[in-house]
Each structure stands twice: as structure tokens, then as C-alpha cells.
Design a protein around this motif. Structure first.
Motif, PDB file in Angstrom:
ATOM      1  N   ALA A 282     -43.243  56.485  75.010  1.00 10.76           N
ATOM      2  CA  ALA A 282     -43.326  57.586  76.771  1.00 10.76           C
ATOM      3  C   ALA A 282     -42.451  58.260  76.310  1.00 10.76           C
ATOM      4  CB  ALA A 282     -43.411  56.715  77.584  1.00 10.76           C
TER       5      ALA A 282
ATOM      6  N   LEU B 218     -53.651  58.109  84.160  1.00 15.84           N
ATOM      7  CA  LEU B 218     -52.498  58.018  85.325  1.00 15.84           C
ATOM      8  C   LEU B 218     -53.187  59.601  86.195  1.00 15.84           C
ATOM      9  CD1 LEU B 218     -49.393  57.256  83.777  1.00 15.84           C
ATOM     10  CD2 LEU B 218     -50.796  55.816  85.406  1.00 15.84           C
TER      11      LEU B 218
ATOM     12  N   CYS C 250     -51.896  57.237  79.266  1.00 15.22           N
ATOM     13  CA  CYS C 250     -50.978  57.904  80.629  1.00 15.22           C
ATOM     14  C   CYS C 250     -51.785  59.281  80.927  1.00 15.22           C
ATOM     15  CB  CYS C 250     -50.131  58.355  78.854  1.00 15.22           C
ATOM     16  SG  CYS C 250     -48.514  58.170  78.492  1.00 15.22           S
ATOM     17  N   HIS C 251     -52.588  59.015  80.127  1.00 14.66           N
ATOM     18  CA  HIS C 251     -54.323  60.295  80.335  1.00 14.66           C
ATOM     19  C   HIS C 251     -54.830  59.318  81.719  1.00 14.66           C
ATOM     20  CE1 HIS C 251     -53.511  63.758  78.334  1.00 14.66           C
ATOM     21  NE2 HIS C 251     -53.256  63.475  77.180  1.00 14.66           N
TER      22      HIS C 251
ATOM     23  N   ASP D 239     -43.514  62.433  75.681  1.00 19.30           N
ATOM     24  CA  ASP D 239     -43.090  63.377  76.659  1.00 19.30           C
ATOM     25  C   ASP D 239     -41.871  64.257  76.120  1.00 19.30           C
ATOM     26  OD1 ASP D 239     -42.317  64.345  79.997  1.00 19.30           O
ATOM     27  OD2 ASP D 239     -39.777  63.692  79.151  1.00 19.30           O
TER      28      ASP D 239
ATOM     29  N   ARG E 155     -43.434  59.741  86.526  1.00 13.92           N
ATOM     30  CA  ARG E 155     -44.227  60.072  86.200  1.00 13.92           C
ATOM     31  C   ARG E 155     -43.856  59.241  84.468  1.00 13.92           C
ATOM     32  NH1 ARG E 155     -49.268  61.536  84.289  1.00 13.92           N
ATOM     33  NH2 ARG E 155     -49.727  61.975  82.602  1.00 13.92           N
TER      34      ARG E 155
ATOM     35  N   CYS F 287     -45.925  55.841  83.054  1.00 16.55           N
ATOM     36  CA  CYS F 287     -46.758  56.579  81.997  1.00 16.55           C
ATOM     37  C   CYS F 287     -45.853  55.320  81.098  1.00 16.55           C
ATOM     38  CB  CYS F 287     -45.826  57.693  81.252  1.00 16.55           C
ATOM     39  SG  CYS F 287     -46.970  58.925  81.154  1.00 16.55           S
ATOM     40  N   THR F 288     -44.600  54.835  80.993  1.00 16.02           N
ATOM     41  CA  THR F 288     -44.609  53.243  80.447  1.00 16.02           C
ATOM     42  C   THR F 288     -44.522  51.944  80.639  1.00 16.02           C
ATOM     43  OG1 THR F 288     -41.858  54.449  80.203  1.00 16.02           O
ATOM     44  CG2 THR F 288     -41.643  51.873  80.209  1.00 16.02           C
TER      45      THR F 288
ATOM     46  N   GLN G 221     -49.938  60.636  91.140  1.00 18.87           N
ATOM     47  CA  GLN G 221     -49.421  61.315  90.766  1.00 18.87           C
ATOM     48  C   GLN G 221     -49.316  61.929  91.021  1.00 18.87           C
ATOM     49  OE1 GLN G 221     -47.774  59.733  87.591  1.00 18.87           O
ATOM     50  NE2 GLN G 221     -48.208  57.834  88.593  1.00 18.87           N
TER      51      GLN G 221
ATOM     52  N   PHE H 278     -48.365  66.082  76.081  1.00 21.62           N
ATOM     53  CA  PHE H 278     -49.540  66.255  77.439  1.00 21.62           C
ATOM     54  C   PHE H 278     -50.031  67.616  78.018  1.00 21.62           C
ATOM     55  CE2 PHE H 278     -46.204  62.776  78.715  1.00 21.62           C
ATOM     56  CZ  PHE H 278     -47.226  61.430  78.376  1.00 21.62           C
TER      57      PHE H 278
ATOM     58  N   ILE I  87     -48.648  52.129  78.711  1.00 24.37           N
ATOM     59  CA  ILE I  87     -48.363  51.809  78.174  1.00 24.37           C
ATOM     60  C   ILE I  87     -47.898  50.880  77.687  1.00 24.37           C
ATOM     61  CG2 ILE I  87     -46.975  52.701  75.043  1.00 24.37           C
ATOM     62  CD1 ILE I  87     -46.640  55.219  76.188  1.00 24.37           C
TER      63      ILE I  87
END
Length: 292
Positions: A203, A255, A252-253, A207, A269, A273-274, A261, A212, A277
Motif C-alpha cells: 500500500a 474503495l 484499492c480502486h 501511494d 486512506r 488500502c492496506t 472514503q 492511483f 490489499i
């Protein structure tokens, strides 16, 4: 009328100014452009005579780009190295030869030779010029790794980044070329180390590389990672980390479909994501604070 160098006999080109030394090397990257020993020897004589000593890098870039976009870029690169032109134009790459690095099975390979194989892999993958350019430079910091650390290359990223910056300025390449080359230098080996049980690190990596918001650049980074993996002797065509990273990015997408979010902080965020994943990879570890 302009002289058509692409149709000129090699002997005629060798007698022309310095730019033509590079044109001959660039033409070697074509499917039927392999140079014979005699031609390379004549190129070396020209280089030793000093024809490139005052040659401006901006004048060299069009021919280097031509060769990188060829079917067999390594032929151009070997012609430049064997003639001595590489040491003049790109001494940072020439310095990689003779430096060892462990391949995917722990065997030693020459980093300079590996870089040339990466160039051919990227040609096979029909990679854009920006990726082929970055493929030459992400290992530059390994040229002078301390002998006591070999075959590890401790802090090579710190040494490599300013060298990439200098080369990009020297050839005045587009900003997107520079950005990708710097990103690859900093992150390629971290992508290789990505593991299912380290959701937090994955994650953070996504980032950090802005996957993203810049998906095309992330795709280019992954293309280069795959080429680096495949260029090691005995490696297969399937890059093991590709599916892992695709799964993580997709998680992640997903989310984004959660309205909560929209108001989430950057830290929230990343934590979300973590967890996403870790769930997607069926991992039991998802601490954001994991060591990278």
C-alpha cells in the motif's frame, strides 16, 4: 539536397563527421543492421581520433533514440561500447561493466551486460521510448558499490539518482522521461521485493509512486520491472509480481465506491488500502508500519 544516411554505405558514413559514428551504431539496431568486426574497428579508430570529443550531447540524442527504438537496441549499445563511444557519451553505463549482481537464482551476472539485455526485452515488449530510456539508467548507482558489500549494492539508489538527473539534463530529455527514470531507480527493486504477506508495504509503495493518480506511469514502471526480471538468464516470461500488484491496485480502486472514503484523510486512506490489499491477497499481516 539532404544526404540520406540510411541508404549510405557504411564506408561512406565512417568518412563523415562525428554524428555519423552514432548513426552507424544506431542503424545496427535494425533487424538486418548487425555490424561486422571491420566496421566496429573503423568506428573505434574514429573515436580514438577524437571525433566525439567536442560532440554536444543534444546532437547525440536523436541517434541514441533511433537505436533504442530499433528491434535490437543492444546491437547499438555494443557497437558504442566496443568502439569506445559509450565511454565518451555515457560513461555512467560503461562503468557498470565488470560489476556483479545476483540474478533470480543467486548466480552472478555482469550488470552492464544485463542492462543491454533489458534494452532488448523492452524492444520485444514494444515499450515506448520513455521506458526504454529509463531502462538504461536505474542501475547507475551500482557502478561504484563498495567492494566489501558486493554482490550487494548498499545505498545504490542514493548514488544513482543524481547521476540520472545529470544525464537527463545533459541530453535535455522530456520531463516525463526524467521522472520515470528517477522513479525506476528508486522503486524497481522494491517492486521486486513485494510479497503477499506485506500488505502495508505494498500500500505504501502504491501511494509513493502515485499509482492511483498516474496509472499510465505506474504501468510503465511495471513494464520495466518485468523487462528487468526477464533479462536475467533462465527467467521465464511471466513476471511473478505483476499479478500481485494488479490485485493490490484493484483492491484499492474498489474503495472508491465507498462514499466514506471521500472524506478520509491520507492516513485513513492508506490504512483502508492496506486492509483491502491484505484481504485481497488473503494476508494476515497488514501493519502500515511494516519495514520496507
Amino acid at each position: 539536397m539532404a544526404f540520406d544516411f540510411s541508404q549510405a554505405p557504411l564506408g561512406v558514413l565512417i568518412a563523415c563527421p562525428a554524428a555519423n559514428v552514432l548513426r552507424i551504431a544506431a542503424l545496427a539496431s535494425a533487424t538486418d543492421g548487425a555490424l561486422d568486426y571491420g566496421t566496429v574497428r573503423e568506428l573505434r579508430q574514429e573515436v580514438e581520433r577524437g571525433v566525439l570529443d567536442d560532440f554536444h550531447p543534444l546532437d547525440a540524442w536523436p541517434e541514441l533514440a533511433r537505436g533504442l527504438l530499433g528491434e535490437h537496441p543492444s546491437r547499438m549499445l555494443w557497437a558504442l561500447r566496443d568502439s569506445g563511444a559509450l565511454a565518451v557519451l555515457l560513461p555512467e553505463i560503461d562503468a557498470l561493466f565488470g560489476m556483479p549482481q545476483a540474478d533470480n537464482q543467486g548466480e552472478m551476472v555482469d550488470i552492464g551486460e544485463h542492462v543491454f539485455r533489458v534494452a532488448d526485452q523492452l524492444a520485444r515488449m514494444r515499450a515506448p521510448l520513455s521506458v526504454r530510456f529509463a531502462g538504461l539508467f536505474y542501475n547507475l548507482g551500482k557502478a561504484d558499490s563498495p567492494p566489501q558489500h558486493l554482490p550487494s549494492h548498499y545505498r545504490h539508489v542514493d548514488r544513482g539518482l543524481p547521476r540520472v538527473e545529470a544525464i537527463c539534463a545533459r541530453f535535455d530529455v522530456p520531463p516525463e522521461f526524467r521522472d520515470l527514470a528517477l522513479l525506476a531507480t528508486a522503486e524497481l527493486e522494491r517492486v521486486h521485493r513485494a510479497a503477499e504477506m506485506r500488505a502495508g508495504s505494498i500500500a505504501a509503495l502504491l501511494d509513493r509512486v502515485d499509482a492511483f493518480n498516474q496509472p499510465e506511469r505506474f504501468a510503465e514502471l511495471m513494464q520495466l520491472c518485468a523487462a528487468d526480471y526477464r533479462a536475467f538468464p533462465g527467467a521465464g516470461e511471466i513476471y511473478p509480481k505483476a499479478r500481485l500488484m494488479e490485485t493490490a491496485l484493484r483492491a484499492c480502486h474498489e474503495l472508491d465506491e465507498d462514499p466514506a472514503q471521500e472524506a478520509a484523510s491520507q492516513e485513513e486512506r492508506l490504512a483502508a488500502c492496506t486492509l483491502a490489499i491484505a484481504t485481497a491477497l488473503r494476508s494476515m499481516r497488514w501493519s502500515v508500519g511494516e519495514a520496507d
